[in-house]
Design a protein around this motif. Structure first.
Motif, PDB file in Angstrom:
ATOM      1  N   ALA A 119       0.846  -1.190   0.000  1.00 29.60           N
ATOM      2  CA  ALA A 119       0.000   0.000   0.000  1.00 29.60           C
ATOM      3  C   ALA A 119       0.882   1.241   0.000  1.00 29.60           C
ATOM      4  O   ALA A 119       1.655   1.456   0.919  1.00 29.60           O
ATOM      5  CB  ALA A 119      -0.917   0.001   1.213  1.00 29.60           C
ATOM      6  N   ALA A 120       0.772   2.042  -1.072  1.00 26.92           N
ATOM      7  CA  ALA A 120       1.553   3.266  -1.160  1.00 26.92           C
ATOM      8  C   ALA A 120       0.656   4.459  -0.867  1.00 26.92           C
ATOM      9  O   ALA A 120      -0.388   4.604  -1.495  1.00 26.92           O
ATOM     10  CB  ALA A 120       2.178   3.390  -2.561  1.00 26.92           C
ATOM     11  N   GLN A 121       1.047   5.279   0.054  1.00 35.41           N
ATOM     12  CA  GLN A 121       0.283   6.455   0.455  1.00 35.41           C
ATOM     13  C   GLN A 121      -1.206   6.120   0.597  1.00 35.41           C
ATOM     14  O   GLN A 121      -2.045   6.751  -0.045  1.00 35.41           O
ATOM     15  CB  GLN A 121       0.437   7.590  -0.559  1.00 35.41           C
ATOM     16  N   PRO A 122      -1.541   5.127   1.417  1.00 36.75           N
ATOM     17  CA  PRO A 122      -2.927   4.634   1.399  1.00 36.75           C
ATOM     18  C   PRO A 122      -3.957   5.660   1.843  1.00 36.75           C
ATOM     19  O   PRO A 122      -5.129   5.485   1.555  1.00 36.75           O
ATOM     20  CB  PRO A 122      -2.890   3.428   2.343  1.00 36.75           C
ATOM     21  N   THR A 123      -3.523   6.702   2.562  1.00 38.06           N
ATOM     22  CA  THR A 123      -4.530   7.644   3.062  1.00 38.06           C
ATOM     23  C   THR A 123      -4.295   9.060   2.572  1.00 38.06           C
ATOM     24  O   THR A 123      -4.850   9.994   3.127  1.00 38.06           O
ATOM     25  CB  THR A 123      -4.535   7.645   4.604  1.00 38.06           C
ATOM     26  N   ARG A 124      -3.479   9.208   1.521  1.00 42.27           N
ATOM     27  CA  ARG A 124      -3.184  10.558   1.052  1.00 42.27           C
ATOM     28  C   ARG A 124      -4.445  11.263   0.560  1.00 42.27           C
ATOM     29  O   ARG A 124      -5.179  10.756  -0.273  1.00 42.27           O
ATOM     30  CB  ARG A 124      -2.155  10.501  -0.083  1.00 42.27           C
TER      31      ARG A 124
ATOM     32  N   VAL B 282       3.890   2.178   2.443  1.00 41.85           N
ATOM     33  CA  VAL B 282       4.821   3.270   2.159  1.00 41.85           C
ATOM     34  C   VAL B 282       4.053   4.566   2.337  1.00 41.85           C
ATOM     35  O   VAL B 282       2.966   4.730   1.787  1.00 41.85           O
ATOM     36  CB  VAL B 282       5.352   3.179   0.718  1.00 41.85           C
ATOM     37  N   SER B 283       4.595   5.456   3.169  1.00 40.57           N
ATOM     38  CA  SER B 283       3.878   6.700   3.385  1.00 40.57           C
ATOM     39  C   SER B 283       4.846   7.821   3.713  1.00 40.57           C
ATOM     40  O   SER B 283       5.861   7.607   4.365  1.00 40.57           O
ATOM     41  CB  SER B 283       2.862   6.542   4.526  1.00 40.57           C
ATOM     42  N   THR B 284       4.505   9.020   3.243  1.00 38.55           N
ATOM     43  CA  THR B 284       5.310  10.171   3.612  1.00 38.55           C
ATOM     44  C   THR B 284       4.776  10.808   4.894  1.00 38.55           C
ATOM     45  O   THR B 284       5.397  11.706   5.435  1.00 38.55           O
ATOM     46  CB  THR B 284       5.325  11.219   2.489  1.00 38.55           C
ATOM     47  N   GLU B 285       3.605  10.330   5.357  1.00 31.97           N
ATOM     48  CA  GLU B 285       3.060  10.821   6.620  1.00 31.97           C
ATOM     49  C   GLU B 285       3.735  10.026   7.746  1.00 31.97           C
ATOM     50  O   GLU B 285       3.418   8.861   7.955  1.00 31.97           O
ATOM     51  CB  GLU B 285       1.552  10.593   6.677  1.00 31.97           C
TER      52      GLU B 285
ATOM     53  N   TYR C  60     -10.835   3.963   8.569  1.00 32.19           N
ATOM     54  CA  TYR C  60     -11.331   2.741   7.965  1.00 32.19           C
ATOM     55  C   TYR C  60     -10.218   1.990   7.228  1.00 32.19           C
ATOM     56  O   TYR C  60     -10.042   0.786   7.396  1.00 32.19           O
ATOM     57  CB  TYR C  60     -12.468   3.071   6.997  1.00 32.19           C
ATOM     58  N   VAL C  61      -9.434   2.743   6.436  1.00 33.27           N
ATOM     59  CA  VAL C  61      -8.376   2.113   5.653  1.00 33.27           C
ATOM     60  C   VAL C  61      -7.324   1.489   6.575  1.00 33.27           C
ATOM     61  O   VAL C  61      -6.882   0.368   6.363  1.00 33.27           O
ATOM     62  CB  VAL C  61      -7.737   3.133   4.682  1.00 33.27           C
ATOM     63  N   HIS C  62      -6.988   2.213   7.635  1.00 33.31           N
ATOM     64  CA  HIS C  62      -6.021   1.672   8.598  1.00 33.31           C
ATOM     65  C   HIS C  62      -6.519   0.368   9.203  1.00 33.31           C
ATOM     66  O   HIS C  62      -5.773  -0.605   9.325  1.00 33.31           O
ATOM     67  CB  HIS C  62      -5.722   2.697   9.702  1.00 33.31           C
TER      68      HIS C  62
END
Lengths: 506, 374, 377
Positions: A424-429, A456-459, A438-440
């Protein structure tokens, strides 16, 4: 100057986008307007910028009723807007862009570019924007381009500056710089309206926060005596879990084995540099890092969208280094891509079609060349219910969904089948608080169901709270492999910036 | 009101607007009558002209036959443009693909002696294959080198027309006793039966069963889009190539396949003209049909049913325009102006909106042109 | 604004400007497109635009004089896709129609074809109208004209630039021995060339075009043989040569003329319709260094802007052949045989524009020799 909206109502066929909205902002203060996607923020901004005409209500400037029928009126009244998508001509210089439309002219109507340069320098110095008037836009980073937009607005003498989701395109450090600019604007006696859906940002920069939900202002808060969860609750309308709720990971055998993977751009730049790591069944591995340090390319190499120049990728014991995206998919890899609009969805196709986008060739949905649309429709109905995708009709184009619901479509499609690894890349951007939660939860559920998960996340917050193990990427390399419970945000931040916390060993 | 109805109404309004502007043109260019200050005559010219337009397109069996005859190649070539549009490709090469299909169909048509039940389908297949092969070339060029199909298809049109000109003068294709660029006749067994054969030997009823072929092709296009994995892949690629690649679709092969499919439709357009209308091929057999087909596809929003309806409309204008020319002094060129106006009004929805004070959003045609993005 | 446009469009495009019901057509086609733009631009037109037009319009109606032999005969014409104002064989054929209208008193009618698909329906329309003779233009109409003639045995047909073999009883092919006058032009050019190099080129490599070029080549050779000279010909060697690839591009005509001039040619014979106008333009700019031989019609008349560059023109008198066919129908003698225009019957010829009198006499003598068969091509 005080700018006020009173009882603004704007209806679209079937929707009340703004419902009796009241708000006001004065010079010398920052008002944050916060709300989920689809809460009516953009509509409201278009009303106050003269792009839409309100069905009811009035605009007051210093108590006097005014009327904007076009952005020109709004500009004349001292309202400036910095859009989320910049309106700059890439091949022109900063000075040229800034004066576009209001060109200072010398004698005989020729463009006085020196005057333009001087004006840019003056504004830039006053607010420490550090802009070179002769730089060409296409050479500038996103953050600097945003400053060019700010100069444009200031040169038109805006008293109130409206920022529409200004941080969505910025890196963490650029966000901090942006906040500095906002503060200096206010210090210089201008007012700011800051539209966002990010709680932290609103709390850190605003003097007052107005929360918008379903077209209405549902509350006003002062940052000093409000918490994130209180505002989140106002936005969503119920209590929201901001911390990821999960148990201790029980990692088992290795599922994804990335060995010495290097990715090289066509121009010879090494973007992923000899990366090695593994993801085990039953754990969530998070990759943190500032945008542009090779995470995108690493994910694309794992998903098969990009060929690794060297190294190997093994999924569940099978070498997939040279496999096509479809073969990897069939080998049990799910991929939630970084950019849902550009990669994850075909937004002009229906929700039904998007729900089978990566799966239409499965025997479940097609036999030979024939699509089984009946099956796909039935399945779509189930998924819409199971994943809480808010739509009236799955036959509607995916473009009709909000960002959060679009993401749920992707999550539903990728996670609703038998998989072994989820990437999952940037799943909540760019999605709202409710959808993030929900996604988490879905990602944790996958882990607990015995799958390997790579996030993978920049957050940084997201990685820290979601992952069981955190890798930090810097300039294409993995510079840290840490347990998020044992390191501080600060230390990870240092790794992300390419330095090493004191006391850490290599 | 649903979307289909809305866009149909909008198309209709565009046609009405175009007829309206054309009416002005007819009146103000009736210089002779206006010179005498005779507005009445100018208006009656207009009446006669539009009556002729209708009479010549739907007013009699012959008129209907002429409409169908004109619509047949436009429909098939229109499908060639529409199907490529759906896959995100801008096929300007229908002319070249038509010529390729005309030549291969022609060759099978005269080179073999077969019973009609075998000969006709074989020649049709040959023209589809010829068109497909020629259509695949820009697809391959794009997949391999990234060359934009707009450029390559235009260039290939030129290559096709000169190749055909040369072929028509070779011993193989040349008609005996003729030294100009005109081909042998196809065998009678390869001629498409007339559509109105049951009306007896009426040579004025030119419509042929190529129209049935075109209708079948329209159905195949619909079936492809709605019912097949390939059609799904084409649409996904056309709308968002990046996402299609992410979804594991082989977008490069799809380019080639989509262009081959488009080419096969255009090839059939060329083949049916040769086997149904002319019986032979000349260098001008494709005429402007390949370009008119772009307008047909645009007007039909690249959908199967839309392409069918707009091809019939254009066929009707062609047939009606001839009658208009017979009945009045208005030159057939007006039809070209009229068609251009329709396309312009379709492309400029706001103009029509303003003219008819249509409420609500009008969808623009941006999507159709996405092929330009490359 | 429209009035101004009209003035511009109002070029006398036909040589024989007779007032007829069809007279305004050429003007009208051009005006159509312009009017369409004007209308859109002014967002749906205004009344005064229409009125302005009237100022500029002549309103003449010609009185019909004594009854002529052709009264009651309907002569019709179907163009090919070039249209009637093509400055080519359609237009010249139509001039023959107009001449028949004026001199024989026949009623004439015209249908233009926008595509190949129009031929059969247009012929059908004229058969329905009962046209006593229908003239079609160009080999592309060959099959359609034959089919119409066979279906309507009571009507007559004539087709320009095409011959039926075997002949069709009621359809006459009108063809022209263009190699004959081209031979004269070749001789003439060779005699007048100062550099000793002349050039020719064609539109497209098809027999109707190369016939001119071949005649021209033989004329140059004949001159060389007669005078012991060695004038060189560029652009055609008897089997292949220089072709523009089209009949439209003036730029191509200019470029080909330039390259032939660069190779030394000082007289050029373009056989390429409007492409040749580009060569004339080049000749005009060369300030007398390069001269042009016109083709089909007397170009010093039809292209007045560049009249001084033409020394002579090879004539293909299509209008005379069309007129003759109509006249044969009027007189009742029918159109059974194909017609071949030759120097002997005046169907082809040479128009001299700027040729010394003694050379003109010499070339005319050669023409006479071809006509009586004493000089064989």
């Amino acid at each position: 100057m005080k700018f006020e909206l009173r009882g603004i109502t704007k209806r679209f066929p079937g929707v009340v986008a703004n419902d009796g909205v009241n708000l006001h902002v004065s010079t010398g203060e920052v008002l944050a307007l916060i709300g989920e996607n689809g809460a009516g923020k953009s509509t409201l901004m278009n009303v106050l910028y003269g792009l839409y005409r309100a069905d009811e209500g009035e605009l007051l400037i210093d108590g006097k009723p005014s009327h904007f029928s076009s952005p020109a009126d709004a500009i004349a009244a001292g309202i400036g807007m910095v859009h989320q998508h910049f309106m700059l001509v890439p091949v022109m210089t900063v000075a040229e862009n800034v004066v576009l439309g209001v060109e200072p002219t010398g004698r005989f109507g020729s463009l006085d570019i020196d005057e333009a340069r001087r004006m840019v320098r003056e504004v830039s110095d006053k607010y420490s924007l550090e802009l070179d008037p002769d730089a060409v836009i296409e050479d500038l980073s996103v953050g600097v381009r945003q400053r060019v937009e700010i100069v444009k607005v200031l040169m038109r003498d805006a008293k109130i500056v409206v920022f529409d989701e200004p941080t969505a395109v910025l890196t963490p450090s650029e966000i901090l710089e942006f906040f500095e600019i906002v503060r200096s604007l206010v210090a210089a006696g201008r007012g700011v309206i800051f539209i966002t859906h990010k709680l932290k940002e609103a709390l850190s920069v605003a003097d007052r926060i107005n929360v918008l939900r379903r077209g209405k202002v549902v509350g006003e808060a002062l940052p000093k005596n409000t918490s994130e969860s209180q505002i989140a609750e106002m936005m969503v309308g119920r209590a929201v879990q901001l911390v990821v709720d999960k148990t201790e990971a029980v990692p088992r055998e290795s599922m994804l084995d990335v060995r010495n993977v290097t990715v090289v751009e066509p121009d010879g730049r090494v973007v992923v540099d000899d990366v090695t790591f593994e993801v085990r069944v039953g754990e969530i591995v998070g990759v943190a890092g500032v945008q542009g340090n090779g995470q995108t390319e690493l994910v694309e190499a794992i998903a098969g969208l990009r060929r690794a120049a060297s190294g190997s990728i093994v999924l569940g014991g099978r070498d997939i280094t040279t496999d096509s995206p479809r073969e990897r998919h069939e080998a049990g890899m799910a991929h939630i891509p970084e950019d849902r609009q550009r990669q994850g969805l075909v937004t002009d196709l229906s929700i039904v079609e998007n729900l089978v986008l990566t799966r239409y060739h499965d025997s479940e949905f097609s036999s030979g060349i024939r699509m089984k649309w009946d099956v796909a429709k039935t399945r779509a109905k189930e998924l819409v219910a199971a994943y809480d995708i808010r739509t009236t009709d799955p036959a509607q184009p995916a473009s009709t969904l909000s960002g959060g619901n679009q993401q749920k479509v992707i999550v539903a499609r990728e996670l609703s089948r038998e998989i072994r690894l989820a990437v999952a890349a940037q799943p909540t951007r760019g999605i709202d608080v409710g959808s993030i939660e929900y996604v988490h939860a879905q990602i944790v559920k996958e882990r607990d169901a015995g799958r390997a998960v790579l996030v993978v996340s920049t957050e940084l917050d997201e990685v820290m709270s979601l992952a069981d193990r955190v890798l930090v990427m810097y300039r294409g390399r993995i510079v840290a492999d840490v347990d998020p419970k044992k390191v501080s945000h600060m230390d990870i931040g240092l790794y992300m910036a390419g330095s090493r916390p004191s006391g850490a060993v290599a | 009101m649903n979307d289909t109805l809305k866009s149909l109404r909008f198309t209709l309004l565009a046609v009405v607007a175009a007829l309206f502007v054309s009416a002005f043109i007819i009146v103000i260019t009736d210089i002779e009558a206006l010179g005498n200050g005779d507005f009445g005559k100018a208006l009656s010219t207009l009446g006669t002209a539009y009556w002729g337009l209708f009479k010549g397109s739907f007013g009699s069996l012959r008129a209907i036959s002429n409409t169908i005859t004109g619509a047949t190649p436009l429909l098939l070539a229109g499908l060639a443009v529409s199907s490529a549009f759906k896959a995100g490709l801008f096929n300007i090469g229908a002319t070249g693909q038509m010529l390729a299909g005309a030549i291969t169909g022609l060759w099978v048509g005269f080179a073999f002696q077969l019973p009609p039940l075998l000969h006709v389908p074989l020649a049709l297949v040959a023209s589809a294959v010829g068109g497909a092969a020629f259509g695949a070339i820009p697809g391959i060029l794009k997949a391999r080198t990234g060359a934009h199909e707009v450029i390559t298809t235009i260039m290939l049109n030129g290559i096709a027309s000169f190749t055909v000109l040369w072929l028509l003068k070779t011993e193989l294709f040349k008609r005996e006793g003729r030294d100009d660029a005109i081909s042998k006749f196809v065998e009678d067994s390869a001629k498409l039966p007339k559509l109105f054969w049951f009306m007896g030997k009426r040579i004025d009823l030119l419509a042929h069963t190529g129209f049935v072929v075109a209708l079948l092709a329209t159905f195949v296009f619909w079936w492809l889009l709605r019912k097949t994995t390939l059609g799904f892949e084409m649409q996904a690629t056309g709308l968002n190539q990046e996402a299609a690649r992410y979804a594991g679709m082989r977008t490069k092969s799809l380019m080639v396949v989509s262009m081959a499919i488009a080419g096969s439709f255009a090839g059939l357009a060329g083949g049916t003209e040769v086997m149904g209308l002319y019986g032979y091929a000349s260098a001008t057999v494709a005429g402007d049909i390949g370009f008119d087909a772009i307008a047909v596809a645009l007007l039909g929003r690249s959908t199967p049913i839309g392409t069918l309806v707009s091809a019939l409309l254009f066929g009707a204008l062609q047939a009606g325009g001839r009658q208009m020319q017979v009945d009045t002094d208005v030159p057939i060129d007006l039809i070209i102006v009229l068609r251009a106006l329709i396309v312009m009004f379709i492309a400029a929805p706001l103009l029509v909106k303003a003219m008819f004070r249509v409420k609500g959003e009008v969808k623009s045609f941006g999507q159709t042109f996405r092929g330009w993005g490359g | 604004m429209l009035a101004r446009i009209n003035k511009r469009v109002r070029h006398p495009s036909y040589e024989r400007e007779k007032h007829t019901m069809r007279k305004q057509r050429g003007l009208k086609s051009a005006a159509l497109a312009i009017a369409a733009f004007a209308l859109i631009a002014s967002a749906c037109g205004s009344d005064d635009a229409a009125e302005e037009v009237t100022e500029d319009t002549e309103a003449a109606t010609e009185e019909t004089t004594a009854p002529l032999p052709g009264a009651g005969v309907l002569a019709c014409m179907v163009t090919d896709t070039g249209g009637v104002d093509d400055k080519g064989f359609n237009q010249i054929s139509y001039a023959g129609m107009q001449k028949a209208e004026a001199e024989l008193g026949v009623t004439i009618d015209l249908l233009e074809s926008a595509s190949d698909a129009d031929y059969a329906p247009n012929l059908q329309s004229f058969a329905d109208k009962g046209c006593n003779i229908t003239v079609t233009v160009g080999f592309l109409l060959g099959d359609a004209t034959k089919a119409a003639a066979e279906a309507n045995t009571g009507l007559n047909y004539a087709i320009v630039d095409y011959a039926y073999d075997p002949p069709v009883a009621n359809a006459r092919g009108l063809v022209f021995a263009t190699d004959q006058p081209s031979f004269m032009a070749g001789y003439l050019s060779a005699a007048m060339s100062k550099s000793g190099i002349v050039g020719t080129y064609g539109g497209v490599n098809i027999p109707p075009v190369t016939a001119f070029m071949e005649g021209f080549r033989k004329g140059v050779e004949y001159y060389n043989a007669q005078k012991g000279a060695s004038v060189k010909l560029l652009g055609w060697d008897g089997t292949d040569g220089t072709f523009a690839g089209n009949f439209e591009s003036l730029d191509d005509g200019k470029n080909i003329a330039k390259s032939q001039a660069d190779e030394g040619a000082d007289i050029i014979f373009p056989v390429a319709g409007p492409v040749g106008l580009g060569s004339a333009q080049f000749a005009l700019e060369s300030a007398g260094k390069v001269k042009i031989i016109g083709v089909d019609v007397d170009m010093s008349v039809s292209n007045p802007d560049a009249a001084e560059v033409y020394i002579a023109s090879v004539l293909k008198n299509i209008d005379a052949a069309v007129f003759a066919a109509i006249s044969d129908v009027v007189s009742g003698s029918g159109v059974t045989d194909n017609y071949v225009g030759t120097l002997a019957n005046g169907g082809v010829g040479v128009a001299f524009t700027a040729v010394p009198a003694d050379l003109q006499a010499e070339v005319e003598a050669i023409g006479a020799g071809i006509a009586d068969g004493s000089i064989k091509l």
